[in-house]
Design a protein around this motif. Structure first.
Motif, PDB file in Angstrom:
ATOM      1  N   LYS B   9       0.842  -1.198   0.000  1.00 54.83           N
ATOM      2  CA  LYS B   9       0.000   0.000   0.000  1.00 54.83           C
ATOM      3  C   LYS B   9       0.873   1.242   0.000  1.00 54.83           C
ATOM      4  O   LYS B   9       1.949   1.246   0.592  1.00 54.83           O
ATOM      5  CB  LYS B   9      -0.847   0.000   1.278  1.00 54.83           C
ATOM      6  N   ILE B  11       0.287   5.177   1.114  1.00 55.67           N
ATOM      7  CA  ILE B  11      -0.642   6.175   1.681  1.00 55.67           C
ATOM      8  C   ILE B  11      -0.083   7.555   1.356  1.00 55.67           C
ATOM      9  O   ILE B  11       1.014   7.902   1.785  1.00 55.67           O
ATOM     10  CB  ILE B  11      -0.770   5.995   3.205  1.00 55.67           C
ATOM     11  N   PRO B  12      -0.819   8.348   0.564  1.00 54.69           N
ATOM     12  CA  PRO B  12      -0.258   9.631   0.113  1.00 54.69           C
ATOM     13  C   PRO B  12       0.114  10.564   1.274  1.00 54.69           C
ATOM     14  O   PRO B  12       1.192  11.134   1.267  1.00 54.69           O
ATOM     15  CB  PRO B  12      -1.385  10.239  -0.722  1.00 54.69           C
ATOM     16  N   PHE B  26       4.270   0.888   2.157  1.00 54.46           N
ATOM     17  CA  PHE B  26       4.261  -0.354   2.936  1.00 54.46           C
ATOM     18  C   PHE B  26       4.618  -1.523   2.023  1.00 54.46           C
ATOM     19  O   PHE B  26       3.894  -1.803   1.065  1.00 54.46           O
ATOM     20  CB  PHE B  26       2.879  -0.571   3.563  1.00 54.46           C
ATOM     21  N   SER B 118       7.934   1.334   5.112  1.00 56.54           N
ATOM     22  CA  SER B 118       7.536   0.504   6.229  1.00 56.54           C
ATOM     23  C   SER B 118       7.192  -0.876   5.692  1.00 56.54           C
ATOM     24  O   SER B 118       7.590  -1.233   4.586  1.00 56.54           O
ATOM     25  CB  SER B 118       6.348   1.186   6.928  1.00 56.54           C
ATOM     26  N   GLY B 119       6.450  -1.638   6.471  1.00 51.60           N
ATOM     27  CA  GLY B 119       6.198  -2.985   5.972  1.00 51.60           C
ATOM     28  C   GLY B 119       5.004  -3.617   6.630  1.00 51.60           C
ATOM     29  O   GLY B 119       4.122  -2.924   7.098  1.00 51.60           O
TER      30      GLY B 119
END
Lengths: 507, 280
Positions: B9, B11-12, B26, B118-119
């Motif tokens: 994903k 996320i703006p 992510f 991130s993850g």
């Protein structure tokens, strides 16, 4: 039952609200100002709207007095000397405000309060200055009982600006509306962050694109009423609006709309504006006898007509046969591109019209994205906004706004509702404001969900006051009733919330 | 062939993944399988078993050539596929090149302070990040890594020179507690803590406080606080049971850590010199 009897028997109206309603009723008994049959026909269809300005304008709609001049030379008519300390300055303003007319009969521009008052505030003990300013704000809220009453601060940080923010937060009042004139080169990040914290908690101040407004109006501009850009020492004569959705209903297709229906309606609105402006200047006494004019607090040549539009989204969706708003204007590049074509056409035609008076602006009217009224329901979204409930994620909403805001020197804006975590991270909002203003956004408003004071479409109301009206009790603020209508008919309080998403993989 | 990475994903705008407004990326796939993970569907890569395909109400998933294919435009984000997945994975993953990820960042760039990867675990994608970070820096934006520290950062000097800081999880310090929670001995994050501090690349440390484990919580917080002092932020996070797998719930319970308990650990950390400790 007669209209007058209805007014005086309405239990939700205060005495002053009755008086204003009766004055409006009285005004409507005259028909000396006439328009073409085609104009009345378009008005009946809902394609043109006069915002209930009244049939006989006896003052300009919006007046932005030059308060610097007031502090410099006082006012003969009101027998006010130039103030020498903070108490006098605030007293002078409180008196003066009661004599500044407008469409609502309340002053729509209270001045750039921090700049005006700073020389007096810094001479006082801070706590004493804050006490006086608290009483001043209380006076405004209880005397100027209308949410279109608007004050400006910025762009620079100041003691006065800080105190006003503190009081705004502590007092939680709907009046006055408040704007920060924001310029990243002149407004410190620290002051901007203080404004964001205050905005989240109280729905004000909003952020105005200072450089953009200065480019159009010069340094001496006001943000008045909802978000209206106007000249200080001038104002707006009149503000009618094209209801673009209704304008589009008689068009066979897009080309027919652009070549026939749109120009026809633009011309009808221009005819209406020309007649009203002439009437205000030539027939009413305001520009001849009112002390604001005779003492130089306003100048007739610095007024302009505000050419309003609403419902661009619904107009585009209708012309493209789009029935699902989630696939329409704002989300759908074809619909948004059509919106640009339509705005280009409106801008060009209005710019080619020679307006009477409006001398300071080359005899031109200026466009305004009108913020909607309670009776619009869901038919016409405010100005060029994306319909409530169909807002895309914030990034996309900003990009659409950036395309449309530059068209509107006399005002437009959009509102973003944030969820609670942003209260702890105002520094996450500042780069959004900076970035969007640099890219053409004109006016940014925000508030936190679950606040009592909320921004409806451009003005502020208290949800607790709307509740009073629902229980058939009176609300001191004249605008609460509009808020109730916008909530019921336009779902104006249900706009998309900017959520942080819970996504960190490890808690 | 261009390097790609599995992206779960983007996320703006995020206000919770580092300072300011950030675009968060992510990645799919983690090096740990923590019992308390609240996004367990990001742990492994899809095995294309097809178990999710029939449960999708929007017909956004299909099998083609032995692979599960996801159609993002049909997807209604109902998460039925995630619930049906027997492998702690997700079919909603895009294999993207650094250029493709950068194209999305370019659009958000005017409005952000930087990006956070991130993850899953972002350091598994070190080669990819080494390509991406210089592109992001060319826009004048910062690059932060949100990491569990299970890979040895000493092995990635080139990446670290392009990374503005690591937000490191220190979940546990005792051997036994690490084995229970994380499924390994938990030594590497501790080594990385020291190394990143020394290298000036530690943006913040985060520790989750578990209800009913005061000794374990206390040891972790004391260990971190004594090491970091005032050199970086220390975020104390309350355990929340949302999304946690049944095994995790059995051990850790189905209640959030009380706010006041978390505050007490933040105060403990501050008393030991970690002046920037706070509960988030």
């Amino acid at each position: 039952m007669s209209e007058a009897l209805k007014i005086i028997q309405d239990p939700t109206l205060t005495y002053h609200q009755e008086l204003l309603a009766l004055a409006r009723l009285g005004e409507s008994t005259d028909d000396s100002l006439r328009y073409s049959d085609e104009y009345y026909e378009a008005k009946r269809r809902g394609a043109l709207c006069d915002l209930n300005e009244g049939v006989m304008p006896y003052r300009p709609r919006y007046i932005c007095p030059d308060y610097d001049l007031l502090f410099e030379k006082g006012c003969d008519f009101l027998q006010l000397d130039p103030p020498e300390d903070l108490a006098e300055a605030l007293n002078v303003l409180e008196i003066f405000y009661c004599h500044v007319p407008s469409i609502t009969s309340f002053p729509v521009y209270l001045g750039d309060l921090d700049r005006l008052l700073e020389p007096f505030v810094v001479k006082e003990d801070r706590a004493y200055a804050k006490k006086l300013l608290r009483l001043f704000l209380r006076n405004i809220d209880r005397v100027q009982t209308d949410s279109f009453v608007h004050a400006d601060i910025g762009p620079e940080d100041s003691v006065t600006g800080r105190i006003l923010l503190e009081l705004t937060e502590e007092m939680q009042l709907a009046v006055p509306n408040l704007t920060l004139k924001y310029d990243p080169d002149r407004t410190s990040d620290d002051f901007a962050l203080a404004c964001i914290r205050c905005m989240l908690k109280t729905a004000k101040p909003s952020f105005a694109n200072h450089r953009m407004f200065v480019g159009e109006w010069g340094e001496k501009y006001a943000i008045a009423s909802c978000y209206n850009g106007l000249s200080i020492g001038g104002g707006g004569f009149t503000l009618p609006r094209l209801r673009l959705y209704e304008c589009s209903l008689g068009a066979r297709d897009i080309e027919d709309f652009l070549s026939r229906e749109l120009p026809r309606h633009i011309d009808l609105q221009l005819e209406y504006m020309d007649k009203r402006v002439r009437f205000i200047v030539e027939q009413s006494t305001f520009f001849r006898t009112n002390f604001l004019v005779t003492e130089g607090f306003v100048h007739q040549e610095k007024f302009t007509g505000m050419f309003g539009v609403v419902g661009l989204a619904e107009c585009c969706n209708h012309l493209l046969g789009i029935t699902d708003v989630h696939q329409g204007f704002g989300m759908n590049p074809e619909a948004t591109a059509l919106g640009k074509r339509i705005m280009d056409a409106i801008e060009e035609r209005v710019a080619n019209h020679t307006a009477p008076y409006c001398d300071a602006y080359g005899h031109r009217y200026r466009l305004h994205a009108q913020v909607g009224i309670d009776s619009d329901g869901m038919d016409d979204s405010p100005g060029t906004r994306i319909p409530i409930g169909a807002e895309p994620p914030m990034l996309q909403q900003l990009e659409v706004n950036e395309m449309f805001h530059p068209y509107f020197p006399t005002g437009t804006g959009d509102i973003f509702k944030f969820e609670e975590t942003y209260l702890k991270t105002p520094e996450a909002i500042l780069p959004i404001i900076k970035g969007s203003l640099a890219r053409g956004l004109r006016y940014f408003s925000g508030y936190l969900e679950n606040n009592d004071v909320v921004r409806v479409t451009g003005y502020l109301v208290k949800k607790s006051e709307i509740e009073k009206l629902r229980q058939k009790k009176q609300s001191l603020n004249n605008v609460t009733v509009f808020g109730m209508g916008a909530q019921d008919g336009g779902h104006a309080l249900d706009r998309r919330v900017q959520h942080h998403e819970e996504n960190s993989a490890c808690q | 062939m261009k390097k790609t990475a599995p992206v779960n994903k983007i996320i703006p705008f995020s206000n919770v993944d580092g300072p300011g407004n950030r675009t968060s990326i992510f990645f799919q796939g983690c090096s740990l399988e923590c019992l308390f993970c609240h996004n367990p569907e990001t742990i492994r890569l899809c095995r294309h078993c097809g178990a999710c395909v029939p449960v999708c109400p929007a017909h956004a998933l299909r099998e083609s050539g032995g692979r599960v294919v996801w159609n993002p435009s049909a997807c209604v984000q109902c998460d039925a596929c995630l619930k049906a997945c027997p492998h702690l994975a997700s079919p909603r993953v895009r294999e993207m090149t650094a250029e493709e990820v950068f194209a999305e960042i370019r659009r958000t760039a005017p409005y952000i302070d930087g990006i956070t990867v991130s993850g899953g675990e972002c350091s598994l994608r070190h080669a990819f990040l080494q390509e991406l970070f210089p592109m992001v820096h060319s826009l004048g934006k910062t690059c932060l890594m949100d990491s569990n520290g299970s890979l040895d950062y000493r092995q990635f000097p080139a990446l670290l020179s392009e990374c503005d800081g690591v937000m490191l999880d220190i979940k546990a310090v005792d051997l036994q507690w690490c084995r229970t929670l994380l499924g390994n001995d938990g030594r590497m994050p501790l080594a990385n803590l020291d190394f990143l501090l020394q290298a000036g690349r530690l943006q913040e440390v985060r520790t989750v406080i578990f209800p009913g484990f005061p000794e374990e919580n206390g040891r972790t917080v004391r260990y971190v606080a004594e090491r970091i002092g005032d050199r970086c932020d220390y975020k104390i996070i309350r355990y929340r049971p949302f999304g946690v797998r049944p095994d995790g719930i059995r051990l850790l319970g189905d209640e959030c850590t009380a706010q006041e308990d978390a505050e007490a650990y933040a105060a403990l950390a501050r008393s030991l010199g970690a002046s920037r400790a706070r509960v988030i």
